[in-house]
Design an enzyme around this catalytic site. Structure first.
Site, PDB file in Angstrom:
ATOM      1  N   GLU A  49       0.901  -1.284   0.022  1.00  0.00           N
ATOM      2  CA  GLU A  49      -0.038  -0.077   0.042  1.00  0.00           C
ATOM      3  C   GLU A  49       0.870   1.251  -0.016  1.00  0.00           C
ATOM      4  O   GLU A  49       1.747   1.344   1.100  1.00  0.00           O
ATOM      5  CB  GLU A  49      -0.971   0.168   1.332  1.00  0.00           C
ATOM      6  CG  GLU A  49      -1.909   0.987   1.298  1.00  0.00           C
ATOM      7  CD  GLU A  49      -2.608   0.866   2.761  1.00  0.00           C
ATOM      8  OE1 GLU A  49      -2.965  -0.443   3.129  1.00  0.00           O
ATOM      9  OE2 GLU A  49      -3.034   1.849   3.363  1.00  0.00           O
ATOM     10  N   ASP A  60      -4.820   9.998   9.960  1.00  0.00           N
ATOM     11  CA  ASP A  60      -3.537   9.267  10.321  1.00  0.00           C
ATOM     12  C   ASP A  60      -2.800  10.200  11.318  1.00  0.00           C
ATOM     13  O   ASP A  60      -3.222  11.227  11.656  1.00  0.00           O
ATOM     14  CB  ASP A  60      -2.458   9.798   9.042  1.00  0.00           C
ATOM     15  CG  ASP A  60      -2.810   8.742   7.996  1.00  0.00           C
ATOM     16  OD1 ASP A  60      -2.663   7.532   8.263  1.00  0.00           O
ATOM     17  OD2 ASP A  60      -3.096   9.130   7.022  1.00  0.00           O
TER      18      ASP A  60
END
Lengths: 262, 397
Positions: A49, A60
């Protein structure tokens, strides 16, 4: 697009837990993207990824945010990333996903972006801030035209009804966020999370699942893999990238340690 | 009434709006979306909201005929005195409304973002009033620049957390508040301070701020014998005071809506926050709107002398008003705002906030006629900006 998507093939043929590893593009140095990809494959990773850096990555935590900022400061853009990936399929055979936020994709142009993904050999996309309803009305047809799977997330708070909707529209796999958190915020797996894993397992979804967030080592990888087809490691690997002295050997060693090959 | 400028069922104003949020935020935002209209319409909510606006905030705020400014610009200028609200700005109208919504959603903790600290203070204030735990994210750089507001929030019992990511200012504080909500989804409500964020926030915040234009209508009826002005002027950062000042005139064709954006050192200088001049369509903080960004879609850190206008986007409603031409946007430089602040102080005895001074700076560009009525929303008072005024207007000499 008649070839079978590499993701479908992987899940159909896998005999052991699937390991998906996230790496921020252009990190630790601008030119490291392909070095990292090749080392991940050499170590035995099952899915890669690639994080497309963004200035405002709200899903995040600190580790990935910081890697995004470093990469952007070094000049990374979507266009540069496609340039770095143009010969990727000469050395990388595992499925590759691009993970990022919707705004850089919109600015590149959704169709142009998908076309480039298909050209370089990207198999799917993870765009956490692209909502399901928008995907269905504006994006799905274009993604499918270029053979790209859109990977959806579910969380412990996602209702059963919505999980069923997500399962119906998903291809490849469903990204199961292990707890209510941003990436890298928590480590390990609690009994509450196991209850959630079992609940989802009991839903008999048509798509396999990979569990991400809080997976950092072989123990948590194996624990998560009891309730899913495998797991995703992000922040723990990005930390390694930030500290590595010898990128290739340390990446290979990391992947082998998770997969139990060493 | 034709509601063509209102949000539609999908959460859009024309091409702008929506709810571009990660799945982790979906349950919270969906809970809010499915319930906010019913909660707000409920009689007990309306009674509690209006009682607090009256007795706690001090509403209605006056609509003051500024005679000396009117004489100077040869027209009829009214100042809507939001600077007289408790806490010194319009921000509290929204935080009162949202904390009452949070209570009805069963939440007992509040998270908020703040830039200059005005929204943070307004949030900390209502949390103290309601006995709720309050966490405010503020950019590390802003914490240094706005020490008095940090002290106010702490005195009111709030925890102020420094946002250390990105550019360490308002947009990063907003990111951190969203991350906090992701990590605390069950017991926490996020009080966004402007008409930005995922649907239903822009609409909900606009509704709470709409009390401003509701009062302007009835006050003008009393003073001028008609319930609409020829112009309503407001500054736009995210755009909450403008949304409130415009709200009841959106479908009044006799009223021109005027938005003042912060041009900083000038729109062409690279040091500006004038989003409609410099931005293009993009997604930030959960909605599609106009956004200052690089060609690659990375968000650009804006600049303005006014911390409250220092935001790289504008609310989706304002993007729609801009695109359809319903509102006219002016770019006002730091210097023009400073001059306007000085002028209002000297002519009317009112020291405005730097944000509001951008709206006041439009008078000279408007060419309003002697028989026309101009209302400017004086969104906040200038106490917080005194050190900037001291330096830039050389008040120490």
């Amino acid at each position: 697009m008649t070839r079978m998507n590499r993701i479908t093939k992987l899940f159909a043929e896998a005999t052991e837990p699937i390991l998906n590893v996230y790496a921020t593009a252009g990190y630790p140095n601008f030119g490291d993207t392909m070095t990292v990809l090749n080392a991940l494959q050499a170590g035995g990773v099952d899915i890669i990824e690639i994080g497309m850096p963004y200035s405002d990555p709200v899903a995040d935590g600190e580790t990935i945010q910081q890697s995004n900022q470093v990469s952007l400061d070094q000049g990374m853009t979507v266009a540069h990333l496609f340039e770095q990936l143009k010969d990727m399929r000469q050395t990388v055979s595992v499925p590759v996903l691009l993970m990022g936020y919707i705004n850089p994709v919109l600015q590149y142009g959704v169709e142009a972006f998908c076309k480039k993904c298909a050209e370089v050999g990207v198999d799917g996309l993870i765009l956490p801030d692209l909502p399901m309803a928008e995907y269905e009305s504006e994006y799905q047809a274009i993604f499918e035209q270029y053979g790209l799977y859109n990977i959806f997330l579910i969380t412990p708070q996602t209702t059963d009804a919505r999980i069923a909707q997500i399962d119906a529209i998903s291809q490849g796999f469903i990204y199961m966020v292990s707890s209510a958190s941003t990436t890298g915020a928590k480590t390990g797996i609690s009994s509450d999370q196991e209850t959630y894993f079992k609940r989802i397992e009991g839903m008999n979804l048509k798509n396999p699942r990979l569990i991400g967030f809080g997976i950092s080592d072989r123990a948590s990888f194996l624990k998560a893999s009891e309730s899913a087809a495998g797991a995703i490691i992000g922040s723990a690997f990005v930390k390694l990238l930030g500290q590595a002295q010898d990128l290739h050997s340390e990446i290979v060693g990391f992947v082998q340690s998770i997969k139990g090959k060493k | 009434m034709n509601h063509s400028f209102q949000v539609d069922e999908r959460g859009y104003y024309g091409d702008f709006g929506g709810a571009f949020i990660p799945e982790m935020l979906y349950p919270n935002v969906e809970e809010l979306r499915s319930r906010y209209l019913d909660i707000i319409a409920d009689q007990s909510f309306q009674e509690e909201f209006h009682a607090l606006l009256k007795d706690y905030v001090g509403r209605p705020t006056p609509l003051f005929k500024a005679e000396r400014l009117s004489a100077k610009y040869n027209t009829n200028i009214y100042l809507k005195r939001e600077d007289l609200c408790h806490t010194g700005a319009h921000k509290v109208n929204n935080t009162i409304g949202q904390i009452l919504v949070a209570k009805r959603l069963g939440k007992n903790k509040i998270v908020a973002e703040t830039g200059a600290g005005q929204h943070g203070v307004a949030t900390a204030t209502v949390c103290a009033l309601m006995g709720m735990e309050c966490i405010v994210y503020m950019g590390a750089i802003d914490i240094e620049r706005q020490a008095p507001n940090v002290a106010r929030m702490r005195m009111l019992g709030a925890t102020v957390v420094a946002a250390q990511s990105g550019s360490k200012t308002l947009k990063d504080a907003t990111n951190e508040a969203m991350r906090h909500w992701i990590n605390n989804p069950v017991d926490t409500h996020y009080i966004i301070g402007s008409v930005v964020g995922p649907h239903p926030y822009p609409d909900m915040v606009a509704r709470f701020q709409s009390v401003i234009s509701e009062e302007i209508r009835s006050q003008l009826q009393e003073k001028e014998g008609r319930d609409y002005p020829d112009y309503v002027i407001a500054c736009v950062g995210g755009g909450s005071n403008a949304a409130g000042a415009f709200y009841h005139f959106l479908d009044e064709p006799r009223t021109q809506l005027i938005a003042a954006e912060a041009a900083g050192q000038g729109v062409g200088t690279g040091h500006s926050a004038a989003t409609t001049f410099l931005g293009k369509a993009g997604v930030l903080h959960g909605s599609k709107s106009l956004l200052m960004q690089t060609e690659d879609g990375q968000v650009i850190e804006p600049y303005s002398i006014s911390a409250g206008l220092d935001y790289p986007g504008i609310g989706p409603m304002h993007a729609h008003l801009f695109k359809t031409g319903r509102a006219k946007f002016y770019d006002i430089t730091d210097e023009e705002a400073l001059e306007a602040a000085l002028e209002c102080s000297m002519l009317e005895g009112i020291i405005p906030a730097l944000e509001s001074a951008h709206a006041l700076a439009v008078f000279g560009k408007l060419n309003a006629k002697p028989n026309e009525v101009v209302v400017v929303n004086l969104s906040g008072r200038g106490d917080k900006d005194l050190s900037t005024y001291q330096q830039r207007l050389k008040l120490n000499d």
